[in-house]
Enzyme design. Structure first.
Site, PDB file in Angstrom:
ATOM      1  N   CYS A   1      -3.475  -2.767   2.796  1.00  0.00           N
ATOM      2  CA  CYS A   1      -3.856  -3.814   3.748  1.00  0.00           C
ATOM      3  C   CYS A   1      -3.629  -3.330   5.183  1.00  0.00           C
ATOM      4  O   CYS A   1      -4.512  -3.435   6.039  1.00  0.00           O
ATOM      5  CB  CYS A   1      -3.047  -5.075   3.448  1.00  0.00           C
ATOM      6  SG  CYS A   1      -3.528  -6.496   4.441  1.00  0.00           S
ATOM      7  N   CYS A   2      -2.431  -2.764   5.456  1.00  0.00           N
ATOM      8  CA  CYS A   2      -2.158  -2.228   6.803  1.00  0.00           C
ATOM      9  C   CYS A   2      -3.125  -1.090   7.130  1.00  0.00           C
ATOM     10  O   CYS A   2      -3.563  -0.950   8.281  1.00  0.00           O
ATOM     11  CB  CYS A   2      -0.728  -1.694   6.886  1.00  0.00           C
ATOM     12  SG  CYS A   2       0.542  -2.940   7.047  1.00  0.00           S
TER      13      CYS A   2
ATOM     14  N   CYS B   1       4.078  -0.087   9.497  1.00  0.00           N
ATOM     15  CA  CYS B   1       2.736  -0.407   9.004  1.00  0.00           C
ATOM     16  C   CYS B   1       1.879   0.835   8.822  1.00  0.00           C
ATOM     17  O   CYS B   1       0.813   0.765   8.228  1.00  0.00           O
ATOM     18  CB  CYS B   1       2.054  -1.365   9.970  1.00  0.00           C
ATOM     19  SG  CYS B   1       1.956  -0.731  11.642  1.00  0.00           S
TER      20      CYS B   1
ATOM     21  N   CYS C   1       3.637 -11.276   6.667  1.00  0.00           N
ATOM     22  CA  CYS C   1       4.625 -10.206   6.472  1.00  0.00           C
ATOM     23  C   CYS C   1       5.733 -10.246   7.520  1.00  0.00           C
ATOM     24  O   CYS C   1       6.431  -9.246   7.726  1.00  0.00           O
ATOM     25  CB  CYS C   1       3.929  -8.850   6.517  1.00  0.00           C
ATOM     26  SG  CYS C   1       2.590  -8.697   5.326  1.00  0.00           S
TER      27      CYS C   1
ATOM     28  N   CYS D   1       2.094  -9.539  11.538  1.00  0.00           N
ATOM     29  CA  CYS D   1       1.197 -10.504  10.893  1.00  0.00           C
ATOM     30  C   CYS D   1       2.018 -11.620  10.242  1.00  0.00           C
ATOM     31  O   CYS D   1       3.108 -11.375   9.723  1.00  0.00           O
ATOM     32  CB  CYS D   1       0.391  -9.814   9.805  1.00  0.00           C
ATOM     33  SG  CYS D   1      -0.665  -8.496  10.393  1.00  0.00           S
TER      34      CYS D   1
HETATM   35  S1  SF4 Z   1       1.347  -6.530   8.152  1.00  0.00           S
HETATM   36 FE1  SF4 Z   1       0.763  -7.588   6.198  1.00  0.00          FE
HETATM   37  S2  SF4 Z   1      -1.067  -8.823   6.633  1.00  0.00           S
HETATM   38 FE2  SF4 Z   1      -0.760  -7.382   8.355  1.00  0.00          FE
HETATM   39  S3  SF4 Z   1      -2.074  -5.688   7.891  1.00  0.00           S
HETATM   40 FE3  SF4 Z   1      -0.045  -5.169   7.067  1.00  0.00          FE
HETATM   41  S4  SF4 Z   1       0.029  -5.932   4.931  1.00  0.00           S
HETATM   42 FE4  SF4 Z   1      -1.787  -6.819   5.968  1.00  0.00          FE
END
Ligand code: SF4
Length: 231
Positions: free
Chosen positions: A113-114, A222, A199, A196
């Protein structure tokens, strides 16, 4: 005119680090702008106002980018725009690729996701830049305690510059006070590091401001920062 990173040898980077330990962040910013010109990219997560305010005050017109993952707190987007308006700063908001929609990937695979939402937009921007300037500080937490002021980010092949790397929390507080800058709206609610919303939680460990990031997971960064460096 821009300066390719290859013209900064390891010995020069060492000399710069030695000199910059006692320099003002404004001097380091001015050096970076003069050295890298259009090749310089500046990013901030806007958890606090310091890096953006320093950049906008030191280098008129300089662009400061915020990576909007689509999962930032609404307060962060508002705050970045508010600071830019207040300071007359040039704010750019980077977004994931157009085919990345809202999903629940953060539940299943935070690294991926990151990677899609933060790292890819950054690396897209850095593809035609030679230097990347950030607000990383050694006081951010244990994982950042060795942050150099200047180094070669081998992964992105850019010279990374962290002009406030050696600023303490007290230095940040003084700067904010001296310049009458507003805090991020979530600071009063116990958030000492803000990413975010899925998280990020208020930090439970008073000695680690980043303890609320990916709380309960081994993940601490991240993917924007870290990786192989030459300093
Ligand atoms: S901090 Fe969480 S929601 Fe944001 S990009 Fe990374 S995994 Fe995705």
């Amino acid at each position: 005119m821009t300066l390719a990173h290859t013209t900064l040898e390891t010995a020069q980077i060492r000399e710069l680090n030695a000199a910059f330990e006692t320099a003002q962040p404004t001097e380091i910013l001015a050096w970076a702008a003069a050295t890298f010109g259009d090749g310089l990219a500046v990013t901030s997560s806007f958890g606090d106002p310091v890096l953006a305010h320093l950049a906008w005050s030191t280098v008129p017109g300089i662009e400061v980018s915020l990576i909007d993952t689509q999962y930032l707190f609404a307060e962060t987007i508002w705050y970045a725009k508010h600071l830019a308006e207040r300071t007359g700063g040039n704010l750019r908001i980077l977004t994931p690729a157009s085919d990345v929609g809202r999903d629940d990937l953060w539940v299943r695979d935070t690294d991926l996701c990151c990677g899609i939402r933060k790292v890819a937009p950054l690396e897209h921007m850095l593809a035609n830049r030679t230097s990347w300037l950030t607000g990383l500080r050694r006081d951010d937490g244990p994982t950042r305690a060795q942050t150099p002021i200047v180094f070669h980010d081998v992964l992105r092949d850019v010279i990374k510059v962290n002009p406030i790397a050696n600023w303490s929390d007290a230095d940040v507080a003084s700067y904010v006070l001296d310049n009458d800058l507003p805090p991020h709206p979530l600071v009063d609610r116990g958030y000492t590091s803000i990413g975010c919303w899925p998280c990020t939680a208020p930090a439970a460990d008073p000695n680690d401001k980043r303890a609320g990031r990916w709380a309960g997971q081994s993940k601490t960064e991240c993917g924007l920062h870290g990786g192989p460096t030459v300093k």
